[in-house]
Design a protein around this motif. Structure first.
Motif, PDB file in Angstrom:
ATOM      1  N   LEU A 132      46.504  48.349  48.231  1.00 22.61           N
ATOM      2  CA  LEU A 132      46.039  48.628  49.748  1.00 22.61           C
ATOM      3  C   LEU A 132      47.434  48.878  50.453  1.00 22.61           C
ATOM      4  CD1 LEU A 132      44.039  48.346  52.079  1.00 22.61           C
ATOM      5  CD2 LEU A 132      44.663  45.958  52.332  1.00 22.61           C
ATOM      6  N   SER A 169      49.408  49.644  54.147  1.00 24.58           N
ATOM      7  CA  SER A 169      48.952  49.360  55.401  1.00 24.58           C
ATOM      8  C   SER A 169      48.709  50.846  56.279  1.00 24.58           C
ATOM      9  CB  SER A 169      50.161  48.498  56.034  1.00 24.58           C
ATOM     10  OG  SER A 169      51.167  49.064  55.963  1.00 24.58           O
ATOM     11  N   THR A 183      41.484  38.543  48.286  1.00 26.49           N
ATOM     12  CA  THR A 183      42.678  39.355  48.897  1.00 26.49           C
ATOM     13  C   THR A 183      42.317  40.379  50.082  1.00 26.49           C
ATOM     14  OG1 THR A 183      42.537  41.194  47.168  1.00 26.49           O
ATOM     15  CG2 THR A 183      43.608  39.099  46.522  1.00 26.49           C
ATOM     16  N   LEU A 184      43.301  40.756  50.576  1.00 27.06           N
ATOM     17  CA  LEU A 184      42.811  41.851  51.770  1.00 27.06           C
ATOM     18  C   LEU A 184      42.551  43.132  50.951  1.00 27.06           C
ATOM     19  CD1 LEU A 184      46.000  41.535  54.225  1.00 27.06           C
ATOM     20  CD2 LEU A 184      43.808  40.911  54.696  1.00 27.06           C
ATOM     21  N   MET A 185      42.958  43.532  49.923  1.00 28.74           N
ATOM     22  CA  MET A 185      42.467  44.764  49.127  1.00 28.74           C
ATOM     23  C   MET A 185      41.088  44.636  48.802  1.00 28.74           C
ATOM     24  SD  MET A 185      43.976  46.823  45.795  1.00 28.74           S
ATOM     25  CE  MET A 185      43.384  45.873  44.748  1.00 28.74           C
ATOM     26  N   GLU A 186      40.786  43.370  48.200  1.00 31.16           N
ATOM     27  CA  GLU A 186      39.477  43.051  47.984  1.00 31.16           C
ATOM     28  C   GLU A 186      38.377  43.187  49.031  1.00 31.16           C
ATOM     29  OE1 GLU A 186      39.759  39.379  45.929  1.00 31.16           O
ATOM     30  OE2 GLU A 186      39.978  40.247  43.833  1.00 31.16           O
ATOM     31  N   GLN A 187      39.054  42.542  50.086  1.00 31.44           N
ATOM     32  CA  GLN A 187      38.123  42.850  51.531  1.00 31.44           C
ATOM     33  C   GLN A 187      37.920  44.045  51.763  1.00 31.44           C
ATOM     34  OE1 GLN A 187      36.717  39.821  53.190  1.00 31.44           O
ATOM     35  NE2 GLN A 187      35.593  41.615  53.816  1.00 31.44           N
ATOM     36  N   ALA A 188      38.873  44.988  51.799  1.00 30.10           N
ATOM     37  CA  ALA A 188      38.729  46.415  52.066  1.00 30.10           C
ATOM     38  C   ALA A 188      37.629  47.119  51.182  1.00 30.10           C
ATOM     39  CB  ALA A 188      40.052  47.179  51.971  1.00 30.10           C
ATOM     40  N   ASP A 205      34.309  45.821  51.999  1.00 29.64           N
ATOM     41  CA  ASP A 205      33.718  46.518  53.068  1.00 29.64           C
ATOM     42  C   ASP A 205      33.125  48.220  52.963  1.00 29.64           C
ATOM     43  OD1 ASP A 205      34.330  44.403  54.534  1.00 29.64           O
ATOM     44  OD2 ASP A 205      36.171  45.187  55.467  1.00 29.64           O
TER      45      ASP A 205
END
Length: 350
Positions: free
Chosen positions: A179, A181, A87-92, A95
Motif C-alpha cells: 500500500l 500512501s 493492517t491498512l493494506m488489508e483494510q484497503a 474495501d
C-alpha cells in the motif's frame, strides 16, 4: 495518476463475450486459475422479470413482433466477513473487494429464447441478447421476437415461455504487493468467479374472439364447355362471434368465368352453416382435371366494421366435354334417306 486495469474483471468479460454461454454438459461455473484473498462473502443474485411493451392481444392469422422488456430486481441480501483486515493494506483490499461484491446482482450476457407449447403459434425469430443488466435497471432496448398465429387458432390465451440464461459474479478475491500512501495499492490484482443461472418467465398472448369460416361441403362437377354450371358450397362459422350481412365471393380464373360470382349468406352465428350456389362457365378447351377456386366471405363484425375473411379453396372437378349426338344423327338421317331413294329408283326401273 496511472490507471490500474482490473485484469480479472476484464478477463471475465472477455470469456463471456468470446465463448458465450456454457455448453450443455460443461461446468456451470467460470473459475479463475488464480486464488487470492477473500475478505467478504455477499448474499444475493440477479432477479429478472419480463414484460411486454404494447398489446398482447392479436387476431388469428397475424404475424407480429413482441417487444419484451427485462428488469433486474436483484438485490444484495447481506455480507459475511471471511477474513479480518488487520493492517491498512488489508483494510484497503477489503474495501476494494466490498465494492466488487456489490456487483453480484448484475446479470451478464443475458440470452433470451422464446418457446411456444402450442402448434397454433409459431416463434419465427431466434435467440436475443442483452449484454448486461444491473440491479434496479430496465433494458435499454427490448428483446424482439416474431410470432405467427395460425389462421384458425381458437380465441383464448396462449402462454409463451421466455427462457433466460445469464452469468453473474458470485465471488471476488483481491491481493496486492503493498500500500503506497500516494498511489494506493501497488501490484493490485483480482479474481472473479462466475456462475450460470437460468430462469423461465411466462408471457401470455391472447387471440381475439371473432368470426372464422371453413368450407364444410362442396358439390362441384362441371364439364369443359359447360355454360351456367352450378356449384354448391356450404360455409360454416367456426369462430366465436356472429357474422352479419355476410356475402360469399369467388375469385375465378381461366378456364372459368362467371357473371354470378357472389352469393348472399346473411347472418351466420358460431357453429351455423349456410349453403349457397354459384353459376360458372367453363371454357370449351379446358383440360379435364381437378381445379381450385378461391373464395372469401365479406361480413360485418360486432363493432360494425367490414371484415374480409381468409381465402378458402373450393375444389372443382372438370370432366371432358359432353359428346354431341346432333351431327351423327343428321348424318345417319341423310344416309337413311339416300338409301331409301336408291332403293326406290331401282324398284322403279325394274
Amino acid at each position: 495518476m496511472r490507471k490500474i486495469v482490473d485484469l480479472g474483471l476484464l478477463a471475465a468479460f472477455l470469456f463471456i463475450a468470446l465463448f458465450g454461454p456454457t455448453p450443455a454438459g460443461a461446468s456451470e461455473n467460470y473459475i479463475p486459475s488464480v486464488s487470492l484473498d477473500n475478505y467478504w462473502t455477499a448474499f444475493g443474485s440477479p432477479q429478472l422479470d419480463a414484460s411486454l411493451a404494447g398489446t398482447n392481444e392479436f387476431k388469428r392469422g397475424d404475424t407480429v413482433t413482441l417487444y419484451v422488456d427485462l428488469t433486474n430486481y436483484g438485490r444484495i441480501m447481506g455480507f459475511k466477513a471471511d477474513k479480518k483486515a488487520d493492517t491498512l493494506m488489508e483494510q484497503a483490499l477489503a474495501d476494494r473487494e466490498f465494492d466488487y461484491e456489490r456487483e453480484r446482482t448484475t446479470a451478464l450476457g443475458i440470452i433470451g429464447t422464446l418457446l411456444s407449447s402450442s402448434g397454433l403459434i409459431e416463434v419465427k425469430s431466434g435467440d436475443q441478447l442483452i449484454e448486461a443488466l444491473r440491479s434496479g435497471e430496465k433494458s435499454r432496448d427490448p428483446m424482439k421476437f416474431s410470432i405467427k398465429i395460425s389462421s384458425h387458432a381458437p380465441a383464448g390465451e396462449y402462454p409463451l415461455q421466455l427462457r433466460l440464461s445469464y452469468d453473474y459474479q458470485y465471488n471476488a478475491e483481491v491481493d496486492a504487493n503493498e500500500l503506497d500512501s500516494k498511489v494506493g495499492l501497488r501490484g493490485f490484482q483480482s479474481s472473479f468467479w462466475y456462475e450460470r443461472a437460468n430462469t423461465t418467465i411466462t408471457i401470455p398472448v391472447f387471440v381475439k374472439r371473432e368470426s372464422d369460416f371453413e368450407i364444410a361441403e362442396v358439390e362441384a362437377e362441371l364439364s369443359a364447355g359447360e355454360k351456367d354450371g352450378i356449384i354448391e358450397v356450404t360455409y360454416k362459422n367456426i369462430g366465436e362471434e356472429e357474422a352479419s350481412d355476410a356475402i360469399a365471393r369467388l375469385s375465378v380464373f381461366k378456364p372459368f368465368s362467371s357473371t354470378d360470382d357472389q352469393a348472399y349468406i346473411g347472418s351466420l352465428a358460431p357453429g351455423e352453416e349456410r349453403r349457397v350456389k354459384f353459376k360458372i362457365d367453363v371454357d370449351s378447351d379446358a383440360t379435364a382435371k381437378p381445379y381450385s377456386i378461391n373464395s372469401e366471405i365479406k361480413y360485418t363484425d360486432l363493432l360494425g366494421e367490414t371484415v374480409i375473411s381468409e381465402s378458402m379453396k373450393i375444389p372443382v372437378n372438370v370432366n371432358p366435354a359432353d359428346r354431341s349426338y346432333t351431327l351423327p344423327g343428321v348424318v345417319a338421317l341423310i344416309l337413311v334417306v339416300a338409301a331409301g331413294a336408291y332403293i326406290f329408283r331401282r324398284r322403279k326401273r325394274g
